[in-house]
Design a protein around this motif. Structure first.
Motif, PDB file in Angstrom:
ATOM      1  N   LEU A 133     -76.995 -41.552 -12.274  1.00 59.34           N
ATOM      2  CA  LEU A 133     -77.245 -42.397 -11.101  1.00 59.34           C
ATOM      3  C   LEU A 133     -78.314 -41.777 -10.204  1.00 59.34           C
ATOM      4  O   LEU A 133     -79.189 -42.477  -9.686  1.00 59.34           O
TER       5      LEU A 133
ATOM      6  N   LEU B 290     -74.086 -35.539  -6.753  1.00 63.53           N
ATOM      7  CA  LEU B 290     -73.470 -36.691  -7.416  1.00 63.53           C
ATOM      8  C   LEU B 290     -72.791 -36.291  -8.719  1.00 63.53           C
ATOM      9  O   LEU B 290     -71.785 -36.883  -9.099  1.00 63.53           O
ATOM     10  N   ALA B 291     -73.331 -35.291  -9.407  1.00 64.38           N
ATOM     11  CA  ALA B 291     -72.683 -34.826 -10.636  1.00 64.38           C
ATOM     12  C   ALA B 291     -71.316 -34.236 -10.314  1.00 64.38           C
ATOM     13  O   ALA B 291     -70.317 -34.530 -10.999  1.00 64.38           O
TER      14      ALA B 291
ATOM     15  N   SER C 231     -67.952 -43.974 -19.226  1.00 65.58           N
ATOM     16  CA  SER C 231     -69.098 -43.256 -18.647  1.00 65.58           C
ATOM     17  C   SER C 231     -70.270 -43.261 -19.606  1.00 65.58           C
ATOM     18  O   SER C 231     -71.431 -43.427 -19.194  1.00 65.58           O
TER      19      SER C 231
ATOM     20  N   THR D 162     -63.668 -38.734 -11.348  1.00 64.87           N
ATOM     21  CA  THR D 162     -63.123 -39.031 -12.670  1.00 64.87           C
ATOM     22  C   THR D 162     -61.805 -38.297 -12.894  1.00 64.87           C
ATOM     23  O   THR D 162     -60.827 -38.875 -13.389  1.00 64.87           O
TER      24      THR D 162
ATOM     25  N   LEU E 180     -69.477 -34.874  -7.593  1.00 59.18           N
ATOM     26  CA  LEU E 180     -68.599 -35.943  -7.110  1.00 59.18           C
ATOM     27  C   LEU E 180     -68.126 -36.833  -8.260  1.00 59.18           C
ATOM     28  O   LEU E 180     -66.970 -37.265  -8.292  1.00 59.18           O
ATOM     29  N   GLY E 181     -69.020 -37.091  -9.227  1.00 58.98           N
ATOM     30  CA  GLY E 181     -68.619 -37.894 -10.380  1.00 58.98           C
ATOM     31  C   GLY E 181     -67.516 -37.232 -11.174  1.00 58.98           C
ATOM     32  O   GLY E 181     -66.533 -37.885 -11.583  1.00 58.98           O
TER      33      GLY E 181
ATOM     34  N   GLY F 241     -72.693 -39.382 -12.772  1.00 64.15           N
ATOM     35  CA  GLY F 241     -73.215 -39.132 -11.431  1.00 64.15           C
ATOM     36  C   GLY F 241     -74.653 -38.651 -11.468  1.00 64.15           C
ATOM     37  O   GLY F 241     -75.498 -39.087 -10.670  1.00 64.15           O
TER      38      GLY F 241
ATOM     39  N   GLY G 258     -67.807 -37.951 -16.245  1.00 69.13           N
ATOM     40  CA  GLY G 258     -68.017 -38.393 -14.870  1.00 69.13           C
ATOM     41  C   GLY G 258     -69.190 -37.694 -14.222  1.00 69.13           C
ATOM     42  O   GLY G 258     -69.984 -38.317 -13.490  1.00 69.13           O
ATOM     43  N   ALA G 259     -69.319 -36.403 -14.470  1.00 70.62           N
ATOM     44  CA  ALA G 259     -70.450 -35.649 -13.916  1.00 70.62           C
ATOM     45  C   ALA G 259     -71.769 -36.157 -14.493  1.00 70.62           C
ATOM     46  O   ALA G 259     -72.773 -36.275 -13.773  1.00 70.62           O
TER      47      ALA G 259
END
Length: 342
Positions: free
Chosen positions: A107, A131-132, A169, A139, A134-135, A104, A100-101
């Motif tokens: 993106l 974003l990393a 991912s 997740t 938050l990702g 992020g 997930g990170a």
């Protein structure tokens, strides 16, 4: 062979001190260990050249402390995950936080690059670490919700959900890589291989604070983790609130790994190999395992970063390549050594 805790702590303290001084002396500008120590302890009356003081105090010291903190976080979270899942092959990425990170960060690099550059110029903080993190957090939340059921959470379902979300991912990152231009693709590749070169003093402080908080909270749960090694039913009979323990440890691990990945990118094998090594040295007791995993993880990543700076000097290798080159053979040796019991 299991060594006394006092010997291990003394040996690791000496090793970390030597690595710290060696890290301060390592880089394109050659410095002796004496000059590194002088720069580290320098006052206003120091006779050392100003440019050497600047390099040590403003560049190498923050990077060294960042290495120690990120390595400690990864080693500590790896030990917790292996104890929680009662699986020696578990690592912090097993719950999907690393995937997930990474998504992020991809993106931020591919789709939001102009906004990231504007924020870097105005406030000094880009979108990539935000974003990393938050990702990774989103997740982990999704994996936890998928694994939740009436009366508790299923570790098995969470494990499978983590694997599935990591695969999704990876597919999304493949699509973003296909859409990226050459510079974006290079930035994304370097981040995926892990690097500590872009770390800032704020990153160092965040990582050190995260390590200190995690170590304090995890050591407090060392006894329940020891009970959990016997099985969930046995742990409940011993008075452990298993569901609360699992929820707390998973969320704390996700936060720790999210911070580490957001700062340094994808660095593999530290959280997988370090707990194995510590168990060989001192056994499975989490009272010893957790702090020693943090110390050895810090030493391993700092040593790997020194190699990354010197093997192709003046160029620099991504540190994730070094940890993989060091960790994969060691892990294969562990598998061969214990194949009869796996």
């Amino acid at each position: 062979m299991r060594l006394p805790l006092s010997w291990l702590l003394l040996g690791l303290s000496l090793l970390l001190t030597a690595l710290l001084l060696g890290s301060l002396a390592t880089g394109p500008l050659p410095l002796s260990l004496t000059e590194s120590l002088q720069a580290l302890l320098a006052g206003e009356t120091s006779q050392l050249a100003p440019h050497k003081l600047l390099v040590v105090q403003e560049i190498r010291l923050p990077r060294t402390l960042l290495c120690l903190a990120v390595g400690g976080i990864l080693g500590l979270c790896g030990a917790v995950m292996q104890g929680l899942f009662r699986n020696p092959l578990a690592d912090p990425g097993i719950i999907g936080v690393s995937g997930g990170a990474a998504l992020g960060a991809a993106l931020a690099i591919v789709l939001l690059a102009p906004l990231d550059q504007q924020l870097q110029a105005k406030v000094g903080l880009g979108l990539l670490p935000l974003l990393a993190f938050l990702g990774g957090a989103l997740t982990t939340t999704l994996v936890y919700l998928l694994g939740s059921r009436q009366g508790g959470t299923s570790v098995t379902v969470m494990l499978l959900a983590g694997v599935a979300i990591t695969a999704l991912s990876g597919a999304a990152m493949g699509l973003l890589s296909y859409l990226a231009d050459d510079q974006m693709l290079r930035d994304l590749s370097l981040w995926q291989m892990g690097t500590l070169a872009a770390g800032k003093p704020a990153d160092m402080l965040l990582a050190l604070a995260t390590l200190a908080i995690l170590l304090l909270l995890f050591v407090r749960d060392a006894g329940p983790l020891n009970a959990l090694l016997l099985g969930e039913s046995e742990a409940r009979h011993l008075g452990v609130n298993v569901q609360s323990l699992k929820r707390r440890l998973i969320l704390l691990t996700a936060a720790g790994v999210g911070v580490a990945v957001a700062i340094a990118g994808m660095i593999g094998f530290v959280g997988l190999v370090v707990p194995h090594l510590v168990r060989l040295l001192c056994g499975p007791n989490h009272v010893r395992l957790l702090p020693l995993s943090a110390l050895i993880g810090a030493a391993l990543l700092l040593g790997a970063d020194m190699l990354a700076r010197t093997l192709l000097a003046p160029a620099e290798l991504p540190v994730g390549i070094i940890t993989a080159l060091l960790g994969a053979p060691f892990f294969l040796w562990l598998l061969l050594r214990g194949r009869r019991t796996l």
